[in-house]
Design a protein around this motif. Structure first.
Motif, PDB file in Angstrom:
ATOM      1  N   GLY A  22      46.861  54.549  53.797  1.00  0.00           N
ATOM      2  CA  GLY A  22      47.684  53.464  54.340  1.00  0.00           C
ATOM      3  C   GLY A  22      47.105  52.086  54.077  1.00  0.00           C
ATOM      4  N   ASP A  23      45.808  52.011  53.808  1.00  0.00           N
ATOM      5  CA  ASP A  23      45.172  50.719  53.527  1.00  0.00           C
ATOM      6  C   ASP A  23      45.718  50.084  52.251  1.00  0.00           C
ATOM      7  OD1 ASP A  23      43.639  51.372  55.699  1.00  0.00           O
ATOM      8  OD2 ASP A  23      41.806  51.775  54.555  1.00  0.00           O
ATOM      9  N   HIS A  24      46.268  50.888  51.371  1.00  0.00           N
ATOM     10  CA  HIS A  24      46.684  50.403  50.054  1.00  0.00           C
ATOM     11  C   HIS A  24      48.205  50.350  49.880  1.00  0.00           C
ATOM     12  CE1 HIS A  24      42.509  50.878  49.005  1.00  0.00           C
ATOM     13  NE2 HIS A  24      42.553  52.140  49.381  1.00  0.00           N
ATOM     14  N   ILE A  25      48.956  50.604  50.931  1.00  0.00           N
ATOM     15  CA  ILE A  25      50.407  50.739  50.784  1.00  0.00           C
ATOM     16  C   ILE A  25      51.080  49.454  50.309  1.00  0.00           C
ATOM     17  CG2 ILE A  25      51.097  50.246  53.148  1.00  0.00           C
ATOM     18  CD1 ILE A  25      52.876  52.954  52.543  1.00  0.00           C
ATOM     19  N   ASP A  26      50.618  48.287  50.783  1.00  0.00           N
ATOM     20  CA  ASP A  26      51.246  47.028  50.367  1.00  0.00           C
ATOM     21  C   ASP A  26      51.074  46.796  48.875  1.00  0.00           C
ATOM     22  OD1 ASP A  26      52.120  46.464  52.896  1.00  0.00           O
ATOM     23  OD2 ASP A  26      50.414  45.201  53.401  1.00  0.00           O
ATOM     24  N   ARG A  27      49.867  47.005  48.370  1.00  0.00           N
ATOM     25  CA  ARG A  27      49.615  46.813  46.939  1.00  0.00           C
ATOM     26  C   ARG A  27      50.402  47.819  46.108  1.00  0.00           C
ATOM     27  NH1 ARG A  27      43.164  45.997  46.353  1.00  0.00           N
ATOM     28  NH2 ARG A  27      43.273  43.800  45.845  1.00  0.00           N
ATOM     29  N   LEU A  28      50.434  49.073  46.570  1.00  0.00           N
ATOM     30  CA  LEU A  28      51.194  50.082  45.826  1.00  0.00           C
ATOM     31  C   LEU A  28      52.677  49.765  45.831  1.00  0.00           C
ATOM     32  CD1 LEU A  28      49.540  53.485  46.729  1.00  0.00           C
ATOM     33  CD2 LEU A  28      49.459  52.253  44.585  1.00  0.00           C
ATOM     34  N   TYR A  29      53.184  49.284  46.961  1.00  0.00           N
ATOM     35  CA  TYR A  29      54.595  48.931  47.037  1.00  0.00           C
ATOM     36  C   TYR A  29      54.933  47.811  46.048  1.00  0.00           C
ATOM     37  CZ  TYR A  29      58.953  46.990  48.696  1.00  0.00           C
ATOM     38  OH  TYR A  29      60.230  46.502  48.748  1.00  0.00           O
ATOM     39  N   ARG A  30      54.083  46.773  46.005  1.00  0.00           N
ATOM     40  CA  ARG A  30      54.324  45.677  45.055  1.00  0.00           C
ATOM     41  C   ARG A  30      54.244  46.176  43.621  1.00  0.00           C
ATOM     42  NH1 ARG A  30      50.815  42.858  48.642  1.00  0.00           N
ATOM     43  NH2 ARG A  30      49.177  42.942  47.060  1.00  0.00           N
ATOM     44  N   ALA A  31      53.291  47.047  43.342  1.00  0.00           N
ATOM     45  CA  ALA A  31      53.168  47.613  41.999  1.00  0.00           C
ATOM     46  C   ALA A  31      54.395  48.451  41.660  1.00  0.00           C
ATOM     47  CB  ALA A  31      51.897  48.463  41.897  1.00  0.00           C
ATOM     48  N   ASP A 127      52.839  49.515  28.279  1.00  0.00           N
ATOM     49  CA  ASP A 127      51.440  49.087  28.262  1.00  0.00           C
ATOM     50  C   ASP A 127      51.270  47.708  28.886  1.00  0.00           C
ATOM     51  OD1 ASP A 127      50.729  51.428  27.023  1.00  0.00           O
ATOM     52  OD2 ASP A 127      50.708  50.571  25.002  1.00  0.00           O
ATOM     53  N   PHE A 128      52.169  46.789  28.578  1.00  0.00           N
ATOM     54  CA  PHE A 128      52.096  45.439  29.129  1.00  0.00           C
ATOM     55  C   PHE A 128      52.387  45.451  30.625  1.00  0.00           C
ATOM     56  CE2 PHE A 128      53.392  43.707  24.728  1.00  0.00           C
ATOM     57  CZ  PHE A 128      52.071  43.710  24.313  1.00  0.00           C
ATOM     58  N   ARG A 129      53.418  46.223  31.002  1.00  0.00           N
ATOM     59  CA  ARG A 129      53.816  46.290  32.408  1.00  0.00           C
ATOM     60  C   ARG A 129      52.676  46.852  33.259  1.00  0.00           C
ATOM     61  NH1 ARG A 129      58.076  49.770  32.151  1.00  0.00           N
ATOM     62  NH2 ARG A 129      56.569  51.435  32.350  1.00  0.00           N
ATOM     63  N   ASP A 130      52.020  47.910  32.783  1.00  0.00           N
ATOM     64  CA  ASP A 130      50.942  48.536  33.552  1.00  0.00           C
ATOM     65  C   ASP A 130      49.798  47.562  33.815  1.00  0.00           C
ATOM     66  OD1 ASP A 130      52.440  50.835  33.487  1.00  0.00           O
ATOM     67  OD2 ASP A 130      51.272  51.783  31.889  1.00  0.00           O
ATOM     68  N   VAL A 131      49.424  46.795  32.807  1.00  0.00           N
ATOM     69  CA  VAL A 131      48.325  45.838  32.963  1.00  0.00           C
ATOM     70  C   VAL A 131      48.737  44.716  33.903  1.00  0.00           C
ATOM     71  CG1 VAL A 131      46.935  44.123  31.751  1.00  0.00           C
ATOM     72  CG2 VAL A 131      47.231  46.378  30.764  1.00  0.00           C
ATOM     73  N   LEU A 132      49.932  44.189  33.749  1.00  0.00           N
ATOM     74  CA  LEU A 132      50.406  43.104  34.620  1.00  0.00           C
ATOM     75  C   LEU A 132      50.485  43.565  36.066  1.00  0.00           C
ATOM     76  CD1 LEU A 132      51.678  40.123  34.079  1.00  0.00           C
ATOM     77  CD2 LEU A 132      53.725  41.262  34.894  1.00  0.00           C
ATOM     78  N   VAL A 133      50.973  44.762  36.286  1.00  0.00           N
ATOM     79  CA  VAL A 133      51.064  45.307  37.643  1.00  0.00           C
ATOM     80  C   VAL A 133      49.664  45.460  38.232  1.00  0.00           C
ATOM     81  CG1 VAL A 133      51.626  47.402  38.945  1.00  0.00           C
ATOM     82  CG2 VAL A 133      53.291  46.441  37.360  1.00  0.00           C
ATOM     83  N   ALA A 134      48.735  46.000  37.460  1.00  0.00           N
ATOM     84  CA  ALA A 134      47.387  46.245  37.972  1.00  0.00           C
ATOM     85  C   ALA A 134      46.677  44.942  38.341  1.00  0.00           C
ATOM     86  CB  ALA A 134      46.566  47.026  36.945  1.00  0.00           C
ATOM     87  N   VAL A 135      46.772  43.935  37.483  1.00  0.00           N
ATOM     88  CA  VAL A 135      46.007  42.701  37.700  1.00  0.00           C
ATOM     89  C   VAL A 135      46.757  41.718  38.594  1.00  0.00           C
ATOM     90  CG1 VAL A 135      44.966  40.694  36.578  1.00  0.00           C
ATOM     91  CG2 VAL A 135      44.731  42.954  35.545  1.00  0.00           C
ATOM     92  N   ASP A 136      47.962  41.351  38.223  1.00  0.00           N
ATOM     93  CA  ASP A 136      48.669  40.287  38.943  1.00  0.00           C
ATOM     94  C   ASP A 136      49.341  40.751  40.231  1.00  0.00           C
ATOM     95  OD1 ASP A 136      47.894  38.448  37.086  1.00  0.00           O
ATOM     96  OD2 ASP A 136      49.802  38.385  36.016  1.00  0.00           O
ATOM     97  N   ILE A 137      49.758  41.983  40.298  1.00  0.00           N
ATOM     98  CA  ILE A 137      50.494  42.424  41.475  1.00  0.00           C
ATOM     99  C   ILE A 137      49.604  43.206  42.433  1.00  0.00           C
ATOM    100  CG2 ILE A 137      52.433  43.832  42.273  1.00  0.00           C
ATOM    101  CD1 ILE A 137      53.877  42.877  39.695  1.00  0.00           C
ATOM    102  N   ALA A 138      48.820  44.142  41.893  1.00  0.00           N
ATOM    103  CA  ALA A 138      47.934  44.922  42.761  1.00  0.00           C
ATOM    104  C   ALA A 138      46.615  44.207  43.032  1.00  0.00           C
ATOM    105  CB  ALA A 138      47.665  46.286  42.149  1.00  0.00           C
ATOM    106  N   GLY A 139      46.292  43.188  42.229  1.00  0.00           N
ATOM    107  CA  GLY A 139      45.104  42.384  42.489  1.00  0.00           C
ATOM    108  C   GLY A 139      43.801  42.969  41.992  1.00  0.00           C
ATOM    109  N   LEU A 140      43.861  43.888  41.038  1.00  0.00           N
ATOM    110  CA  LEU A 140      42.626  44.437  40.491  1.00  0.00           C
ATOM    111  C   LEU A 140      41.961  43.424  39.568  1.00  0.00           C
ATOM    112  CD1 LEU A 140      43.682  48.070  39.474  1.00  0.00           C
ATOM    113  CD2 LEU A 140      42.561  47.328  41.557  1.00  0.00           C
ATOM    114  N   SER A 141      40.642  43.488  39.468  1.00  0.00           N
ATOM    115  CA  SER A 141      39.930  42.660  38.492  1.00  0.00           C
ATOM    116  C   SER A 141      40.181  43.259  37.106  1.00  0.00           C
ATOM    117  CB  SER A 141      38.431  42.654  38.796  1.00  0.00           C
ATOM    118  OG  SER A 141      37.880  43.934  38.540  1.00  0.00           O
ATOM    119  N   TYR A 142      39.823  42.510  36.068  1.00  0.00           N
ATOM    120  CA  TYR A 142      39.985  43.029  34.712  1.00  0.00           C
ATOM    121  C   TYR A 142      39.201  44.331  34.546  1.00  0.00           C
ATOM    122  CZ  TYR A 142      41.910  38.474  33.304  1.00  0.00           C
ATOM    123  OH  TYR A 142      42.673  37.344  33.177  1.00  0.00           O
TER     124      TYR A 142
END
Length: 176
Positions: A22-31, A127-142
């Motif tokens: 449940g700690d990650h639900i907001d990020r997963l939802y945005r992704a 490929d582009f969508r996955d990277v954008l979702v991971a970095v800009d939406i889920a907030g992961l570092s590079y």
């Protein structure tokens, strides 16, 4: 090895803690919203991902929970798309999909803008969508995104740059 034929966890492996999902639900939802392009489909995707993850114990090897969850979300999304492509379609698809503003927001312009951005992200090549979702939406570092997507960090930066350009172009074309 256990009697069931599974290897015992090593120091590099640890079980996924269902209580912390449940700690990650907001990020997963945005992704998920960025992957699907619609709020309702995103809710279904997150729910399906959690159902699959909780169906049996999971071991994480050298990775964080969020990276694992994002990869599981992406795989669930791709599996759903593959299944959909095999189904027969009985009705023709509409020529133009209308954007619906988020009724929960106080600023309808911001909701419309967000919907346009999410639709543009959903239209990106995988490929582009996955990277954008991971970095800009889920907030992961590079580095975290590279590890979660199993690509090099330079590839993440390159794809992210190109993905952002495509989203800006797509949103700019709609507003002009």
């Amino acid at each position: 090895m256990t009697s069931a034929g599974r290897a015992l966890p090593t120091e590099l492996e640890r079980p996924l803690d269902p209580a912390r999902l449940g700690d990650h639900i907001d990020r997963l939802y945005r992704a998920a919203w960025a992957l699907c392009g619609s709020r309702e489909d995103a809710e279904d995707l997150v729910q399906e991902t959690y159902a699959r993850l909780l169906s049996r114990p999971r071991l994480l090897r050298k990775e964080d929970d969020l990276g694992y969850l994002l990869r599981a979300l992406r795989n669930t999304f791709l599996n759903q798309k593959r299944s959909e492509s095999r189904r027969l379609r009985t009705d023709p698809l509409p020529d133009r999909l209308e954007l619906v503003a988020d009724s929960h927001t106080r600023e309808p312009e911001a909701a419309l803008e967000a919907a346009e951005v999410f639709a543009a992200v959903a239209a990106l090549p995988g490929d582009f969508r996955d990277v954008l979702v991971a970095v800009d939406i889920a907030g992961l570092s590079y580095k975290e995104a590279a590890r979660a997507l199993r690509v090099r960090e330079g590839t993440v930066m390159s794809r992210l740059y190109r993905a952002r350009e495509q989203v800006v172009r797509a949103v700019g074309d709609r507003t002009t």
